[in-house]
Design a protein around this motif. Sequence first.
Motif, PDB file in Angstrom:
ATOM      1  N   CYS A 116      34.872  17.245 -38.598  1.00 45.25           N
ATOM      2  CA  CYS A 116      35.234  16.147 -39.428  1.00 45.25           C
ATOM      3  C   CYS A 116      33.577  15.453 -40.035  1.00 45.25           C
ATOM      4  N   CYS A 117      33.845  14.868 -38.286  1.00 48.32           N
ATOM      5  CA  CYS A 117      33.382  13.471 -38.272  1.00 48.32           C
ATOM      6  C   CYS A 117      31.503  13.300 -38.150  1.00 48.32           C
ATOM      7  N   ALA A 118      31.024  14.982 -38.256  1.00 51.44           N
ATOM      8  CA  ALA A 118      29.730  14.428 -38.944  1.00 51.44           C
ATOM      9  C   ALA A 118      29.908  14.321 -40.307  1.00 51.44           C
ATOM     10  N   ILE A 119      30.614  15.120 -41.220  1.00 51.00           N
ATOM     11  CA  ILE A 119      30.842  15.252 -42.640  1.00 51.00           C
ATOM     12  C   ILE A 119      31.786  13.284 -42.628  1.00 51.00           C
ATOM     13  N   VAL A 120      32.076  12.539 -42.003  1.00 49.69           N
ATOM     14  CA  VAL A 120      32.804  11.159 -42.711  1.00 49.69           C
ATOM     15  C   VAL A 120      31.348  10.520 -42.417  1.00 49.69           C
ATOM     16  N   ASP A 121      30.400  10.885 -40.725  1.00 49.87           N
ATOM     17  CA  ASP A 121      29.870   9.909 -40.607  1.00 49.87           C
ATOM     18  C   ASP A 121      28.118   9.854 -42.150  1.00 49.87           C
ATOM     19  N   SER A 122      28.637  11.337 -42.232  1.00 52.78           N
ATOM     20  CA  SER A 122      27.200  11.191 -43.177  1.00 52.78           C
ATOM     21  C   SER A 122      27.267  10.885 -44.703  1.00 52.78           C
ATOM     22  N   SER A 123      28.908  10.847 -44.775  1.00 52.08           N
ATOM     23  CA  SER A 123      29.420  10.547 -46.559  1.00 52.08           C
ATOM     24  C   SER A 123      29.250   8.607 -46.364  1.00 52.08           C
ATOM     25  N   GLY A 124      29.039   7.616 -45.065  1.00 50.36           N
ATOM     26  CA  GLY A 124      28.752   6.646 -44.550  1.00 50.36           C
ATOM     27  C   GLY A 124      30.705   5.758 -44.937  1.00 50.36           C
ATOM     28  N   ARG A 125      31.560   6.660 -44.505  1.00 50.58           N
ATOM     29  CA  ARG A 125      32.423   6.504 -44.588  1.00 50.58           C
ATOM     30  C   ARG A 125      33.556   6.080 -43.527  1.00 50.58           C
ATOM     31  N   LYS A 126      35.113   5.225 -42.954  1.00 57.34           N
ATOM     32  CA  LYS A 126      35.478   5.465 -42.223  1.00 57.34           C
ATOM     33  C   LYS A 126      36.689   6.137 -41.581  1.00 57.34           C
ATOM     34  N   THR A 127      37.782   6.680 -43.064  1.00 61.46           N
ATOM     35  CA  THR A 127      38.620   7.545 -42.707  1.00 61.46           C
ATOM     36  C   THR A 127      38.227   8.721 -43.321  1.00 61.46           C
ATOM     37  N   VAL A 128      38.801   9.711 -42.438  1.00 61.20           N
ATOM     38  CA  VAL A 128      39.045  11.240 -43.172  1.00 61.20           C
ATOM     39  C   VAL A 128      40.086  11.683 -43.991  1.00 61.20           C
ATOM     40  N   SER A 129      39.405  12.012 -44.817  1.00 62.70           N
ATOM     41  CA  SER A 129      40.165  12.515 -46.049  1.00 62.70           C
ATOM     42  C   SER A 129      40.272  13.899 -46.138  1.00 62.70           C
ATOM     43  N   VAL A 130      41.507  14.556 -46.864  1.00 60.65           N
ATOM     44  CA  VAL A 130      42.203  15.272 -46.693  1.00 60.65           C
ATOM     45  C   VAL A 130      41.013  16.930 -46.973  1.00 60.65           C
ATOM     46  N   THR A 131      39.900  16.159 -48.523  1.00 63.58           N
ATOM     47  CA  THR A 131      39.329  17.011 -48.610  1.00 63.58           C
ATOM     48  C   THR A 131      37.980  17.083 -47.524  1.00 63.58           C
ATOM     49  N   ASP A 132      38.071  16.424 -46.410  1.00 67.50           N
ATOM     50  CA  ASP A 132      37.252  16.468 -45.530  1.00 67.50           C
ATOM     51  C   ASP A 132      37.989  17.619 -44.288  1.00 67.50           C
ATOM     52  N   ILE A 133      38.797  17.946 -44.011  1.00 70.65           N
ATOM     53  CA  ILE A 133      39.531  18.662 -43.808  1.00 70.65           C
ATOM     54  C   ILE A 133      39.759  20.627 -44.068  1.00 70.65           C
ATOM     55  N   VAL A 134      39.651  20.333 -45.698  1.00 69.52           N
ATOM     56  CA  VAL A 134      39.324  21.448 -46.376  1.00 69.52           C
ATOM     57  C   VAL A 134      37.934  22.438 -46.231  1.00 69.52           C
ATOM     58  N   PHE A 135      36.927  21.155 -46.114  1.00 74.74           N
ATOM     59  CA  PHE A 135      35.520  21.394 -46.999  1.00 74.74           C
ATOM     60  C   PHE A 135      35.531  22.156 -45.378  1.00 74.74           C
ATOM     61  N   THR A 136      35.540  21.822 -43.933  1.00 75.11           N
ATOM     62  CA  THR A 136      35.237  22.380 -42.486  1.00 75.11           C
ATOM     63  C   THR A 136      36.785  23.200 -42.340  1.00 75.11           C
ATOM     64  N   LEU A 137      37.285  23.321 -43.156  1.00 71.27           N
ATOM     65  CA  LEU A 137      37.933  24.469 -42.457  1.00 71.27           C
ATOM     66  C   LEU A 137      37.029  25.628 -43.197  1.00 71.27           C
ATOM     67  N   ARG A 138      36.899  25.110 -44.531  1.00 69.27           N
ATOM     68  CA  ARG A 138      36.646  26.513 -45.367  1.00 69.27           C
ATOM     69  C   ARG A 138      35.744  27.331 -44.318  1.00 69.27           C
ATOM     70  N   ARG A 139      34.138  25.747 -43.912  1.00 67.63           N
ATOM     71  CA  ARG A 139      32.754  26.254 -43.345  1.00 67.63           C
ATOM     72  C   ARG A 139      32.854  26.973 -42.484  1.00 67.63           C
ATOM     73  N   LEU A 140      33.843  26.827 -41.201  1.00 61.90           N
ATOM     74  CA  LEU A 140      34.305  27.511 -40.731  1.00 61.90           C
ATOM     75  C   LEU A 140      34.892  29.544 -40.844  1.00 61.90           C
ATOM     76  N   GLY A 141      35.153  29.154 -41.572  1.00 61.67           N
ATOM     77  CA  GLY A 141      35.607  30.655 -41.870  1.00 61.67           C
ATOM     78  C   GLY A 141      37.673  31.124 -42.492  1.00 61.67           C
ATOM     79  N   ASN A 142      37.712  29.667 -41.401  1.00 66.39           N
ATOM     80  CA  ASN A 142      39.268  29.744 -41.885  1.00 66.39           C
ATOM     81  C   ASN A 142      39.970  29.172 -42.926  1.00 66.39           C
ATOM     82  N   PRO A 143      40.160  29.565 -44.836  1.00 67.11           N
ATOM     83  CA  PRO A 143      40.218  28.313 -46.017  1.00 67.11           C
ATOM     84  C   PRO A 143      41.813  28.070 -45.384  1.00 67.11           C
ATOM     85  N   ILE A 144      42.092  26.571 -46.063  1.00 64.33           N
ATOM     86  CA  ILE A 144      43.503  26.174 -45.697  1.00 64.33           C
ATOM     87  C   ILE A 144      43.857  27.039 -47.297  1.00 64.33           C
ATOM     88  N   TYR A 145      44.790  26.968 -47.457  1.00 66.94           N
ATOM     89  CA  TYR A 145      45.683  27.674 -49.316  1.00 66.94           C
ATOM     90  C   TYR A 145      46.183  26.627 -50.057  1.00 66.94           C
TER      91      TYR A 145
END
Length: 155
Positions: A116-145
Amino acid sequence: MVNERPGQSGGPSRPAPAGWPRASGSSISASPAAPRGLRPGLGLGKGSGGLGKGKGLGKANLKRHTKIRKDNIYGVTKGDIRRLARRGGVKRISATIYDDVRLALRERLARILKDCCAIVDSSGRKTVSVTDIVFTLRRLGNPIYGFEPHFLNNR
C-alpha cells in the motif's frame, strides 16, 4: 512585605539551623541565585528535586507519567484470536498457538502495508485510501468482496 515568607529570594533571610554550615565557608550558597533545593532552611518536602530519577537507578524510582513500552501486537488478545478461530470453524485451540497467530498476523499486515505504501508513494499522495487496500489485496491473491464494482470503475 508582609505576606512574604522569610528565606525566599528578595526577602529577609533567617539564620541557618544548627546543623547547617555557614554560606561563606561551604559549597552551598544561600544567595538568591542558588536553586531553592540547595538553600538551607526551606521546608520544601519530598518533591523539591523535581521529576526524574530518585536515589536508585531502577525503574521503580522513576516518577509519574512513565509509559511502559510493549509490543502492540499483544493488543490482539487471546479472546480476539479465539473469536476469529471460531468464525473459521475451529473447535479446540492449543495454548501455544496464540503467539504463532500473532506472528502470522504481523507478517501479513506488514506485507499488505508495504504494498500500500508503494502504491501511495508512486501516485504522489500521502493518504492511503480504500482503493489502495482493495488493489493490494487483489494483487496478493486474496480479494476482498464487496468493493469490485466501485473499484473497477475508478481504475
